[in-house]
Design a protein around this motif. Structure first.
Motif, PDB file in Angstrom:
ATOM      1  N   GLN A 201      -3.751   8.515  -2.212  1.00  0.00           N
ATOM      2  CA  GLN A 201      -2.693   7.198  -2.005  1.00  0.00           C
ATOM      3  C   GLN A 201      -2.558   7.307  -0.321  1.00  0.00           C
ATOM      4  OE1 GLN A 201       0.549   7.417  -4.774  1.00  0.00           O
ATOM      5  NE2 GLN A 201      -0.579   8.395  -6.311  1.00  0.00           N
ATOM      6  N   LEU A 202      -2.431   8.567   0.024  1.00  0.00           N
ATOM      7  CA  LEU A 202      -1.949   8.499   1.279  1.00  0.00           C
ATOM      8  C   LEU A 202      -3.201   8.183   2.359  1.00  0.00           C
ATOM      9  CD1 LEU A 202       0.084  11.943   1.793  1.00  0.00           C
ATOM     10  CD2 LEU A 202       1.000   9.296   1.550  1.00  0.00           C
TER      11      LEU A 202
ATOM     12  N   SER B 146       4.464   8.322  -1.768  1.00  0.00           N
ATOM     13  CA  SER B 146       3.455   7.316  -1.034  1.00  0.00           C
ATOM     14  C   SER B 146       4.436   6.281  -0.734  1.00  0.00           C
ATOM     15  CB  SER B 146       2.484   6.960  -2.179  1.00  0.00           C
ATOM     16  OG  SER B 146       1.688   6.045  -1.463  1.00  0.00           O
TER      17      SER B 146
ATOM     18  N   SER C  87       3.893   9.009  -6.495  1.00  0.00           N
ATOM     19  CA  SER C  87       4.066   7.538  -6.209  1.00  0.00           C
ATOM     20  C   SER C  87       5.506   7.244  -5.199  1.00  0.00           C
ATOM     21  CB  SER C  87       4.196   6.777  -7.491  1.00  0.00           C
ATOM     22  OG  SER C  87       4.512   5.268  -7.402  1.00  0.00           O
TER      23      SER C  87
ATOM     24  N   ARG D  24       4.881   4.563   3.048  1.00  0.00           N
ATOM     25  CA  ARG D  24       4.610   3.208   3.481  1.00  0.00           C
ATOM     26  C   ARG D  24       5.955   2.521   4.189  1.00  0.00           C
ATOM     27  NH1 ARG D  24       2.361   3.256  -1.682  1.00  0.00           N
ATOM     28  NH2 ARG D  24       4.178   2.174  -2.524  1.00  0.00           N
TER      29      ARG D  24
END
Length: 390
Positions: free
Chosen positions: A260-261, A289, A286, A293
Protein backbone atom coordinates in the motif's frame (compact mmCIF):
# COMPACT_ATOMS: atom_id res chain seq x y z
CA UNK A 1 -8.37 -9.75 -12.97
CA UNK A 2 -6.49 -12.39 -11.01
CA UNK A 3 -7.89 -15.83 -11.31
CA UNK A 4 -9.63 -17.35 -8.34
CA UNK A 5 -10.28 -20.92 -7.32
CA UNK A 6 -13.40 -22.22 -8.97
CA UNK A 7 -15.13 -25.39 -10.05
CA UNK A 8 -14.15 -28.60 -8.33
CA UNK A 9 -11.27 -26.92 -6.50
CA UNK A 10 -13.56 -24.31 -4.95
CA UNK A 11 -16.09 -26.95 -3.95
CA UNK A 12 -13.34 -29.02 -2.33
CA UNK A 13 -12.25 -26.00 -0.29
CA UNK A 14 -15.83 -25.10 0.65
CA UNK A 15 -16.61 -28.68 1.78
CA UNK A 16 -13.43 -29.20 3.78
CA UNK A 17 -15.38 -30.56 6.80
CA UNK A 18 -17.27 -33.11 4.70
CA UNK A 19 -15.21 -36.07 6.02
CA UNK A 20 -16.13 -35.09 9.57
CA UNK A 21 -19.82 -34.86 8.68
CA UNK A 22 -19.65 -38.25 7.01
CA UNK A 23 -18.00 -39.59 10.13
CA UNK A 24 -20.85 -38.12 12.21
CA UNK A 25 -23.36 -39.87 9.93
CA UNK A 26 -21.54 -43.18 10.28
CA UNK A 27 -21.42 -42.80 14.06
CA UNK A 28 -25.14 -42.01 14.08
CA UNK A 29 -26.00 -45.21 12.17
CA UNK A 30 -23.72 -47.48 14.21
CA UNK A 31 -24.93 -46.13 17.56
CA UNK A 32 -28.56 -46.39 16.40
CA UNK A 33 -28.09 -50.07 15.58
CA UNK A 34 -26.53 -50.55 19.01
CA UNK A 35 -29.51 -48.80 20.64
CA UNK A 36 -31.90 -51.08 18.76
CA UNK A 37 -30.04 -54.12 20.09
CA UNK A 38 -30.12 -52.82 23.67
CA UNK A 39 -33.83 -52.01 23.38
CA UNK A 40 -34.62 -55.49 22.07
CA UNK A 41 -32.71 -57.07 24.94
CA UNK A 42 -34.42 -55.15 27.77
CA UNK A 43 -37.84 -54.29 26.34
CA UNK A 44 -39.74 -56.81 28.49
CA UNK A 45 -38.64 -55.19 31.72
CA UNK A 46 -39.55 -51.57 30.82
CA UNK A 47 -42.04 -49.75 33.02
CA UNK A 48 -43.55 -47.95 30.00
CA UNK A 49 -42.84 -50.05 26.89
CA UNK A 50 -45.15 -47.93 24.70
CA UNK A 51 -43.12 -44.83 25.49
CA UNK A 52 -40.02 -46.88 24.79
CA UNK A 53 -41.29 -47.82 21.35
CA UNK A 54 -42.19 -44.17 20.69
CA UNK A 55 -38.69 -43.13 21.75
CA UNK A 56 -37.11 -45.71 19.48
CA UNK A 57 -39.38 -44.59 16.61
CA UNK A 58 -38.33 -40.96 17.08
CA UNK A 59 -34.69 -42.05 17.09
CA UNK A 60 -35.28 -43.97 13.84
CA UNK A 61 -36.88 -41.02 12.06
CA UNK A 62 -34.33 -38.51 13.32
CA UNK A 63 -31.41 -40.76 12.41
CA UNK A 64 -32.71 -41.01 8.85
CA UNK A 65 -33.28 -37.26 8.60
CA UNK A 66 -29.90 -36.25 9.98
CA UNK A 67 -28.12 -38.74 7.74
CA UNK A 68 -29.96 -37.25 4.76
CA UNK A 69 -29.16 -33.67 5.75
CA UNK A 70 -25.58 -34.07 6.93
CA UNK A 71 -24.35 -35.80 3.77
CA UNK A 72 -25.34 -32.61 1.87
CA UNK A 73 -23.64 -29.25 2.48
CA UNK A 74 -27.00 -27.47 2.25
CA UNK A 75 -28.36 -29.53 5.14
CA UNK A 76 -25.63 -28.66 7.62
CA UNK A 77 -27.48 -25.78 9.22
CA UNK A 78 -27.51 -24.32 12.70
CA UNK A 79 -31.20 -24.94 13.22
CA UNK A 80 -30.73 -28.65 12.48
CA UNK A 81 -27.90 -28.90 15.02
CA UNK A 82 -29.94 -27.10 17.68
CA UNK A 83 -32.96 -29.35 17.10
CA UNK A 84 -30.60 -32.34 17.25
CA UNK A 85 -29.45 -31.38 20.75
CA UNK A 86 -32.97 -30.53 21.96
CA UNK A 87 -34.51 -33.72 20.60
CA UNK A 88 -31.74 -35.85 22.08
CA UNK A 89 -32.34 -34.12 25.42
CA UNK A 90 -36.08 -34.90 25.23
CA UNK A 91 -35.44 -38.55 24.37
CA UNK A 92 -33.03 -38.98 27.28
CA UNK A 93 -35.65 -37.51 29.62
CA UNK A 94 -38.26 -39.86 28.13
CA UNK A 95 -35.91 -42.80 28.80
CA UNK A 96 -36.08 -41.99 32.50
CA UNK A 97 -39.79 -42.86 32.48
CA UNK A 98 -39.38 -45.86 30.17
CA UNK A 99 -37.07 -47.74 32.55
CA UNK A 100 -38.34 -49.22 35.77
CA UNK A 101 -36.84 -48.22 39.09
CA UNK A 102 -35.00 -51.53 39.26
CA UNK A 103 -33.55 -51.00 35.76
CA UNK A 104 -32.34 -47.52 36.65
CA UNK A 105 -30.45 -48.86 39.66
CA UNK A 106 -29.19 -52.15 38.15
CA UNK A 107 -28.31 -50.30 35.82
CA UNK A 108 -29.87 -50.93 32.41
CA UNK A 109 -28.78 -48.55 29.64
CA UNK A 110 -31.15 -45.75 28.71
CA UNK A 111 -33.08 -46.20 25.49
CA UNK A 112 -30.83 -43.63 23.77
CA UNK A 113 -27.62 -45.32 25.04
CA UNK A 114 -24.56 -44.08 23.13
CA UNK A 115 -26.79 -42.77 20.30
CA UNK A 116 -26.97 -39.55 22.32
CA UNK A 117 -23.34 -38.82 21.47
CA UNK A 118 -24.35 -38.10 17.86
CA UNK A 119 -25.63 -34.60 18.68
CA UNK A 120 -22.37 -33.83 20.47
CA UNK A 121 -20.35 -34.71 17.37
CA UNK A 122 -22.60 -32.73 15.02
CA UNK A 123 -22.42 -29.70 17.35
CA UNK A 124 -18.63 -29.94 17.44
CA UNK A 125 -18.29 -30.22 13.66
CA UNK A 126 -20.60 -27.26 13.12
CA UNK A 127 -19.58 -24.95 15.97
CA UNK A 128 -16.06 -25.96 16.94
CA UNK A 129 -14.47 -26.75 20.30
CA UNK A 130 -16.70 -24.63 22.52
CA UNK A 131 -19.95 -25.89 21.00
CA UNK A 132 -18.78 -29.50 21.17
CA UNK A 133 -17.61 -29.26 24.77
CA UNK A 134 -20.76 -27.47 25.94
CA UNK A 135 -23.11 -29.91 24.19
CA UNK A 136 -21.16 -32.86 25.60
CA UNK A 137 -21.41 -31.45 29.12
CA UNK A 138 -25.14 -30.74 28.65
CA UNK A 139 -25.97 -34.25 27.44
CA UNK A 140 -23.98 -35.63 30.36
CA UNK A 141 -25.94 -33.53 32.87
CA UNK A 142 -29.26 -34.64 31.38
CA UNK A 143 -28.12 -38.27 31.54
CA UNK A 144 -27.15 -37.83 35.19
CA UNK A 145 -30.62 -36.48 35.94
CA UNK A 146 -32.24 -39.37 34.06
CA UNK A 147 -30.23 -41.86 36.11
CA UNK A 148 -30.84 -40.11 39.39
CA UNK A 149 -27.36 -40.76 40.73
CA UNK A 150 -23.68 -40.17 39.92
CA UNK A 151 -20.94 -42.79 40.03
CA UNK A 152 -17.62 -43.62 38.44
CA UNK A 153 -19.15 -44.98 35.23
CA UNK A 154 -21.25 -41.86 34.71
CA UNK A 155 -18.24 -39.66 35.48
CA UNK A 156 -16.29 -41.57 32.82
CA UNK A 157 -19.08 -41.04 30.27
CA UNK A 158 -19.18 -37.32 31.12
CA UNK A 159 -15.45 -36.93 30.52
CA UNK A 160 -15.67 -38.91 27.28
CA UNK A 161 -18.60 -36.89 25.91
CA UNK A 162 -16.98 -33.54 26.73
CA UNK A 163 -13.63 -34.76 25.41
CA UNK A 164 -15.18 -36.02 22.18
CA UNK A 165 -16.86 -32.64 21.68
CA UNK A 166 -13.58 -30.80 22.24
CA UNK A 167 -11.44 -33.05 20.03
CA UNK A 168 -13.90 -33.20 17.14
CA UNK A 169 -14.46 -29.44 17.41
CA UNK A 170 -10.71 -28.87 17.32
CA UNK A 171 -10.46 -31.04 14.21
CA UNK A 172 -13.27 -29.05 12.54
CA UNK A 173 -11.63 -25.70 13.34
CA UNK A 174 -8.27 -26.95 12.08
CA UNK A 175 -9.85 -28.20 8.87
CA UNK A 176 -11.52 -24.85 8.23
CA UNK A 177 -8.32 -22.93 8.93
CA UNK A 178 -6.41 -25.23 6.59
CA UNK A 179 -8.99 -24.61 3.88
CA UNK A 180 -8.68 -20.84 4.37
CA UNK A 181 -4.91 -21.08 4.10
CA UNK A 182 -5.19 -23.18 0.95
CA UNK A 183 -7.67 -20.73 -0.61
CA UNK A 184 -5.42 -17.79 0.28
CA UNK A 185 -2.38 -19.57 -1.20
CA UNK A 186 -4.29 -20.29 -4.40
CA UNK A 187 -5.40 -16.65 -4.65
CA UNK A 188 -1.88 -15.41 -4.01
CA UNK A 189 -0.47 -17.77 -6.63
CA UNK A 190 -3.08 -16.69 -9.17
CA UNK A 191 -2.49 -13.01 -8.34
CA UNK A 192 1.28 -13.42 -8.66
CA UNK A 193 0.99 -15.14 -12.04
CA UNK A 194 -1.41 -12.48 -13.30
CA UNK A 195 0.86 -9.70 -12.03
CA UNK A 196 3.87 -11.27 -13.75
CA UNK A 197 1.91 -11.55 -16.98
CA UNK A 198 0.79 -7.93 -16.78
CA UNK A 199 4.31 -6.82 -15.86
CA UNK A 200 5.69 -8.47 -18.99
CA UNK A 201 2.98 -6.96 -21.16
CA UNK A 202 3.41 -3.50 -19.63
CA UNK A 203 7.18 -3.65 -19.91
CA UNK A 204 7.05 -4.70 -23.55
CA UNK A 205 4.60 -1.96 -24.51
CA UNK A 206 3.59 0.89 -22.22
CA UNK A 207 6.83 1.31 -20.24
CA UNK A 208 8.96 1.28 -23.38
CA UNK A 209 6.74 3.90 -25.03
CA UNK A 210 6.81 6.11 -21.92
CA UNK A 211 10.59 5.80 -21.70
CA UNK A 212 10.95 6.76 -25.37
CA UNK A 213 8.63 9.76 -24.96
CA UNK A 214 10.61 10.87 -21.90
CA UNK A 215 13.96 10.67 -23.72
CA UNK A 216 12.71 12.26 -26.92
CA UNK A 217 10.90 15.06 -25.09
CA UNK A 218 14.03 15.88 -23.11
CA UNK A 219 16.00 16.08 -26.37
CA UNK A 220 13.49 18.41 -28.03
CA UNK A 221 13.10 20.74 -25.05
CA UNK A 222 10.44 23.43 -24.81
CA UNK A 223 6.89 22.19 -24.39
CA UNK A 224 8.08 18.70 -25.21
CA UNK A 225 10.18 18.79 -22.03
CA UNK A 226 6.99 19.09 -19.98
CA UNK A 227 5.59 16.01 -21.74
CA UNK A 228 8.86 14.25 -20.99
CA UNK A 229 8.53 15.10 -17.29
CA UNK A 230 4.94 13.84 -17.15
CA UNK A 231 5.91 10.68 -19.00
CA UNK A 232 8.72 10.08 -16.54
CA UNK A 233 6.34 10.45 -13.59
CA UNK A 234 3.88 7.99 -15.07
CA UNK A 235 6.68 5.58 -15.90
CA UNK A 236 7.82 5.55 -12.26
CA UNK A 237 4.26 5.19 -10.97
CA UNK A 238 3.55 2.32 -13.34
CA UNK A 239 6.78 0.53 -12.43
CA UNK A 240 5.84 0.84 -8.74
CA UNK A 241 2.40 -0.55 -9.45
CA UNK A 242 3.57 -3.65 -11.30
CA UNK A 243 6.44 -4.31 -8.88
CA UNK A 244 4.40 -4.01 -5.67
CA UNK A 245 3.66 -7.36 -4.03
CA UNK A 246 0.08 -8.61 -4.28
CA UNK A 247 -2.03 -7.99 -1.20
CA UNK A 248 -2.29 -11.02 1.04
CA UNK A 249 -4.12 -11.64 4.30
CA UNK A 250 -3.77 -14.19 7.07
CA UNK A 251 -6.44 -16.22 8.82
CA UNK A 252 -6.52 -13.51 11.52
CA UNK A 253 -7.25 -10.82 8.91
CA UNK A 254 -3.75 -9.30 8.81
CA UNK A 255 -2.24 -7.81 5.65
CA UNK A 256 1.18 -6.62 4.54
CA UNK A 257 1.38 -2.82 4.79
CA UNK A 258 4.30 -2.48 2.36
CA UNK A 259 2.43 -2.76 -0.98
CA UNK A 260 0.00 0.00 0.00
CA UNK A 261 2.87 2.37 0.73
CA UNK A 262 4.93 1.36 -2.31
CA UNK A 263 2.14 2.58 -4.58
CA UNK A 264 2.70 6.12 -3.25
CA UNK A 265 6.11 6.39 -4.94
CA UNK A 266 6.48 9.16 -7.54
CA UNK A 267 9.47 11.14 -8.89
CA UNK A 268 9.00 13.49 -5.90
CA UNK A 269 8.20 10.83 -3.32
CA UNK A 270 10.60 8.10 -2.26
CA UNK A 271 9.24 5.14 -0.30
CA UNK A 272 11.45 2.92 1.86
CA UNK A 273 10.00 -0.23 3.41
CA UNK A 274 11.55 -3.29 5.09
CA UNK A 275 12.53 -6.27 2.98
CA UNK A 276 10.28 -8.55 5.04
CA UNK A 277 6.51 -8.38 5.45
CA UNK A 278 5.01 -5.88 7.89
CA UNK A 279 1.80 -7.62 8.91
CA UNK A 280 -0.93 -5.56 10.55
CA UNK A 281 -4.69 -5.89 10.98
CA UNK A 282 -6.34 -4.91 7.70
CA UNK A 283 -8.03 -1.88 9.28
CA UNK A 284 -4.77 -0.62 10.79
CA UNK A 285 -2.92 -1.04 7.48
CA UNK A 286 -5.63 0.84 5.61
CA UNK A 287 -5.65 3.67 8.16
CA UNK A 288 -1.86 4.04 8.13
CA UNK A 289 -1.87 4.14 4.34
CA UNK A 290 -4.51 6.89 4.51
CA UNK A 291 -2.35 8.83 7.00
CA UNK A 292 0.59 8.68 4.58
CA UNK A 293 -1.60 9.84 1.68
CA UNK A 294 -2.93 12.77 3.72
CA UNK A 295 0.57 13.84 4.74
CA UNK A 296 1.74 13.68 1.10
CA UNK A 297 -1.36 15.62 0.04
CA UNK A 298 -0.32 18.38 2.45
CA UNK A 299 3.14 18.37 0.88
CA UNK A 300 1.58 18.96 -2.56
CA UNK A 301 -0.66 21.74 -1.23
CA UNK A 302 1.72 23.65 1.04
CA UNK A 303 5.35 22.71 0.39
CA UNK A 304 5.64 23.98 -3.17
CA UNK A 305 6.00 22.32 -6.58
CA UNK A 306 9.67 21.50 -6.11
CA UNK A 307 9.40 19.94 -2.66
CA UNK A 308 10.43 16.34 -2.26
CA UNK A 309 9.06 13.84 0.27
CA UNK A 310 10.25 10.63 1.88
CA UNK A 311 8.09 7.85 3.34
CA UNK A 312 9.84 5.46 5.73
CA UNK A 313 8.30 2.38 7.31
CA UNK A 314 10.01 0.64 10.25
CA UNK A 315 9.01 -2.61 11.95
CA UNK A 316 10.13 -2.55 15.58
CA UNK A 317 8.40 -5.76 16.60
CA UNK A 318 5.84 -4.56 19.14
CA UNK A 319 5.11 -1.41 17.16
CA UNK A 320 5.28 -0.03 13.64
CA UNK A 321 6.72 3.41 12.90
CA UNK A 322 5.64 5.37 9.82
CA UNK A 323 7.51 8.59 8.99
CA UNK A 324 6.62 11.11 6.27
CA UNK A 325 9.17 13.90 5.79
CA UNK A 326 9.50 16.69 3.24
CA UNK A 327 12.04 19.45 2.47
CA UNK A 328 9.46 22.22 2.19
CA UNK A 329 9.36 25.53 4.11
CA UNK A 330 7.92 23.94 7.26
CA UNK A 331 4.81 24.83 9.23
CA UNK A 332 4.78 28.24 10.97
CA UNK A 333 4.05 28.18 14.72
CA UNK A 334 0.33 28.21 15.43
CA UNK A 335 -0.63 27.45 11.84
CA UNK A 336 -2.21 24.05 12.61
CA UNK A 337 -4.34 25.49 15.40
CA UNK A 338 -5.42 28.37 13.16
CA UNK A 339 -6.32 25.99 10.33
CA UNK A 340 -8.39 23.87 12.70
CA UNK A 341 -10.15 26.99 13.92
CA UNK A 342 -10.92 27.93 10.31
CA UNK A 343 -12.61 24.56 9.77
CA UNK A 344 -9.73 22.82 7.95
CA UNK A 345 -9.77 19.45 9.70
CA UNK A 346 -7.37 17.46 7.48
CA UNK A 347 -4.66 17.11 10.12
CA UNK A 348 -7.06 16.81 13.06
CA UNK A 349 -9.24 14.10 11.49
CA UNK A 350 -7.22 12.42 8.75
CA UNK A 351 -3.96 12.12 10.71
CA UNK A 352 -4.52 12.61 14.42
CA UNK A 353 -7.99 11.05 14.48
CA UNK A 354 -6.95 7.95 12.57
CA UNK A 355 -3.89 7.35 14.74
CA UNK A 356 -5.90 7.90 17.92
CA UNK A 357 -8.38 5.23 16.82
CA UNK A 358 -5.46 2.80 16.42
CA UNK A 359 -4.15 3.59 19.91
CA UNK A 360 -0.99 5.14 18.51
CA UNK A 361 1.06 8.30 18.94
CA UNK A 362 1.72 11.14 16.50
CA UNK A 363 4.80 13.36 16.66
CA UNK A 364 5.25 16.47 14.51
CA UNK A 365 8.70 17.94 13.90
CA UNK A 366 8.85 21.18 11.93
CA UNK A 367 10.60 24.52 11.85
CA UNK A 368 10.82 27.42 9.42
CA UNK A 369 12.99 26.41 6.47
CA UNK A 370 13.61 22.89 7.78
CA UNK A 371 10.67 21.01 6.30
CA UNK A 372 8.09 18.89 8.12
CA UNK A 373 8.18 15.38 9.50
CA UNK A 374 5.27 13.32 10.80
CA UNK A 375 6.19 10.30 12.91
CA UNK A 376 3.42 7.83 13.67
CA UNK A 377 3.88 4.98 16.14
CA UNK A 378 1.18 2.30 16.23
CA UNK A 379 1.25 -0.82 18.45
CA UNK A 380 0.64 -4.09 16.65
CA UNK A 381 -2.23 -5.21 18.87
CA UNK A 382 -3.60 -3.02 21.61
CA UNK A 383 -7.07 -1.99 22.83
CA UNK A 384 -8.25 1.30 21.42
CA UNK A 385 -7.27 4.30 23.47
CA UNK A 386 -6.85 7.98 22.95
CA UNK A 387 -3.80 8.84 20.88
CA UNK A 388 -1.09 11.23 22.02
CA UNK A 389 0.26 14.15 19.99
CA UNK A 390 3.54 15.65 21.06
Amino acid sequence: MPASPSGAGARAIADNTTPLWLGAVTLRIVTFLFAVGVFSLHRHGYAMPCLGWATLGAMTVWTALTCYWFVRPSGRRLNVVIVDVLLTTALIIASHYVLSGEQLIRPVPLVTTIWASGCVVSSAVYGGRAAGTVSGAWISLVSIWARGYFDTDIARDTVLLSGIGFVVGLAAVTARHSAEQLARALRAEAATKERERLARAVHDSVLQVLARVRRRGAELGGEAAELARLSGEQEIALRSLVSAAPQESTVDGEVDLRPQLQLLATPRVQVSVPATQVMLPAVAASELSAVAREALSNVDKHAGPDARAWVLLEDLGKEVVLSVRDDGPGIPPGRLAAAEGEGHMGVAYSIRGRVAELGGEVSLYTAAGEGTEWEVRVPRRQPRRKGVVR
